[in-house]
Design a protein around this motif. Structure first.
Motif, PDB file in Angstrom:
ATOM      1  N   ARG A 135       3.668  -9.914 -15.035  1.00 45.54           N
ATOM      2  CA  ARG A 135       4.658  -9.807 -16.109  1.00 45.54           C
ATOM      3  C   ARG A 135       4.864  -8.366 -16.538  1.00 45.54           C
ATOM      4  O   ARG A 135       5.987  -7.924 -16.801  1.00 45.54           O
ATOM      5  CB  ARG A 135       4.214 -10.660 -17.287  1.00 45.54           C
ATOM      6  CG  ARG A 135       4.386 -12.165 -17.040  1.00 45.54           C
ATOM      7  CD  ARG A 135       3.820 -12.976 -18.180  1.00 45.54           C
ATOM      8  NE  ARG A 135       4.107 -14.404 -18.015  1.00 45.54           N
ATOM      9  CZ  ARG A 135       3.569 -15.355 -18.765  1.00 45.54           C
ATOM     10  NH1 ARG A 135       2.699 -15.033 -19.740  1.00 45.54           N
ATOM     11  NH2 ARG A 135       3.887 -16.627 -18.562  1.00 45.54           N
ATOM     12  N   ARG A 136       3.762  -7.612 -16.642  1.00 49.89           N
ATOM     13  CA  ARG A 136       3.880  -6.227 -17.089  1.00 49.89           C
ATOM     14  C   ARG A 136       4.641  -5.385 -16.058  1.00 49.89           C
ATOM     15  O   ARG A 136       5.409  -4.493 -16.417  1.00 49.89           O
ATOM     16  CB  ARG A 136       2.492  -5.628 -17.338  1.00 49.89           C
ATOM     17  CG  ARG A 136       2.581  -4.231 -17.956  1.00 49.89           C
ATOM     18  CD  ARG A 136       1.276  -3.744 -18.523  1.00 49.89           C
ATOM     19  NE  ARG A 136       0.219  -3.668 -17.548  1.00 49.89           N
ATOM     20  CZ  ARG A 136      -0.731  -4.590 -17.386  1.00 49.89           C
ATOM     21  NH1 ARG A 136      -0.741  -5.674 -18.146  1.00 49.89           N
ATOM     22  NH2 ARG A 136      -1.671  -4.451 -16.479  1.00 49.89           N
ATOM     23  N   LEU A 137       4.432  -5.676 -14.795  1.00 45.07           N
ATOM     24  CA  LEU A 137       5.121  -4.934 -13.747  1.00 45.07           C
ATOM     25  C   LEU A 137       6.544  -5.459 -13.541  1.00 45.07           C
ATOM     26  O   LEU A 137       7.403  -4.751 -13.018  1.00 45.07           O
ATOM     27  CB  LEU A 137       4.343  -5.032 -12.433  1.00 45.07           C
ATOM     28  CG  LEU A 137       4.762  -4.093 -11.302  1.00 45.07           C
ATOM     29  CD1 LEU A 137       4.570  -2.641 -11.727  1.00 45.07           C
ATOM     30  CD2 LEU A 137       3.947  -4.375 -10.044  1.00 45.07           C
ATOM     31  N   GLY A 138       6.791  -6.697 -13.966  1.00 42.73           N
ATOM     32  CA  GLY A 138       8.110  -7.290 -13.784  1.00 42.73           C
ATOM     33  C   GLY A 138       8.315  -7.890 -12.412  1.00 42.73           C
ATOM     34  O   GLY A 138       9.451  -8.042 -11.950  1.00 42.73           O
ATOM     35  N   ALA A 139       7.209  -8.244 -11.732  1.00 42.55           N
ATOM     36  CA  ALA A 139       7.302  -8.818 -10.383  1.00 42.55           C
ATOM     37  C   ALA A 139       7.416 -10.335 -10.458  1.00 42.55           C
ATOM     38  O   ALA A 139       6.643 -10.981 -11.149  1.00 42.55           O
ATOM     39  CB  ALA A 139       6.077  -8.429  -9.561  1.00 42.55           C
ATOM     40  N   GLN A 140       8.397 -10.883  -9.741  1.00 39.26           N
ATOM     41  CA  GLN A 140       8.532 -12.331  -9.681  1.00 39.26           C
ATOM     42  C   GLN A 140       7.671 -12.949  -8.581  1.00 39.26           C
ATOM     43  O   GLN A 140       7.326 -14.124  -8.633  1.00 39.26           O
ATOM     44  CB  GLN A 140       9.995 -12.733  -9.437  1.00 39.26           C
ATOM     45  CG  GLN A 140      10.906 -12.549 -10.644  1.00 39.26           C
ATOM     46  CD  GLN A 140      11.573 -11.183 -10.646  1.00 39.26           C
ATOM     47  OE1 GLN A 140      11.446 -10.426  -9.697  1.00 39.26           O
ATOM     48  NE2 GLN A 140      12.282 -10.872 -11.721  1.00 39.26           N
ATOM     49  N   TYR A 141       7.310 -12.128  -7.580  1.00 39.44           N
ATOM     50  CA  TYR A 141       6.516 -12.636  -6.457  1.00 39.44           C
ATOM     51  C   TYR A 141       5.457 -11.615  -6.076  1.00 39.44           C
ATOM     52  O   TYR A 141       5.627 -10.411  -6.261  1.00 39.44           O
ATOM     53  CB  TYR A 141       7.407 -12.930  -5.239  1.00 39.44           C
ATOM     54  CG  TYR A 141       8.362 -14.078  -5.480  1.00 39.44           C
ATOM     55  CD1 TYR A 141       7.973 -15.389  -5.270  1.00 39.44           C
ATOM     56  CD2 TYR A 141       9.651 -13.829  -5.962  1.00 39.44           C
ATOM     57  CE1 TYR A 141       8.842 -16.436  -5.519  1.00 39.44           C
ATOM     58  CE2 TYR A 141      10.527 -14.873  -6.212  1.00 39.44           C
ATOM     59  CZ  TYR A 141      10.104 -16.169  -5.986  1.00 39.44           C
ATOM     60  OH  TYR A 141      10.959 -17.198  -6.246  1.00 39.44           O
TER      61      TYR A 141
END
Length: 223
Positions: A135-141
């Motif tokens: 979530r902090r990095l904004g990665a969905q996968y």
């Protein structure tokens, strides 16, 4: 004189023995061996499979989702995942994923934004800390690659053989599996399994990424 003699000799051979058989006329020293023909046919089948997988329809909204690639090496049952040592491995995969229109993070971007303990959480199956980092990095996968190696003694040639296997698992931010692929190789080498794994990735990355991409486009689109 030499040319005339050669022509006369050739004419004498045809007159005495008759025309050469069709098989002999078609013989060339450059003709591929059965093993070479089999290898070429296998490569053509593999290329066709890769092309078919890369042709999998993929929605634009899926292409724009962000993927974080992590690499770790398993040693004595413990995964070492300091990403500084695997930048080239990550880049080899990222280049191919970006070529397909997907968004990835560089190893440096991951190191700047995620603590090592959170990277370790992905390999320790700690879903809470892993989800927090995503979530902090904004990665969905998250695409997680694990290197496993073993060394054996080849008594026939009296050298050590190192076997390297890599397994890639693509999950969504919540840890649910989306796709997986694997590759293996063996070589007469020393203890540099990370270097051998990089060679393995470079040799097999196209087919590994094609499989991941195909399953990603099919499965992620259903979510």
């Amino acid at each position: 004189m030499r040319t005339s003699s050669a022509i006369l000799l050739a004419l004498w051979a045809v007159a005495f023995f008759g025309p050469l058989p069709a098989q002999a006329q078609g013989f060339r020293f450059s003709n591929p061996s059965p093993d070479e023909q089999a290898d070429k046919a296998a490569q053509q089948r593999k290329d066709a499979e890769v092309s078919a997988q890369l042709a999998t329809p993929c929605r634009d909204r899926i292409r724009n989702r962000k993927i974080m690639v992590l690499i770790g090496e398993e040693k004595n049952g413990i995964v070492q995942a300091k990403q500084a040592g695997y930048s080239q491995h990550v880049d080899a995969i990222n280049v191919r994923l970006k070529g397909l229109g997907l968004r990835t993070y560089t190893a440096e971007e991951i190191r700047r934004q995620i603590a090592q303990e959170e990277v370790d959480a992905y390999f320790k199956n700690d879903p809470d800390r892993a989800l927090s980092a995503s979530r902090r990095l904004g990665a969905q996968y998250v695409l997680k690659g694990t290197i496993a190696s073993s060394a054996t003694r080849n008594t026939m040639v009296n050298v050590n053989t190192v076997n390297v296997a890599m397994r890639f698992t693509l999950t969504d931010a919540g840890g649910r599996p989306v796709s997986s692929a694997s590759a293996t190789n063996a070589s007469y080498a020393g203890s540099d399994t990370a270097g051998m794994a990089l060679t393995l990735i470079e040799e097999r990355a196209d087919e590994v990424v094609a499989k991941l991409y195909s399953e990603y486009c099919q499965n992620a689109g259903a979510r």
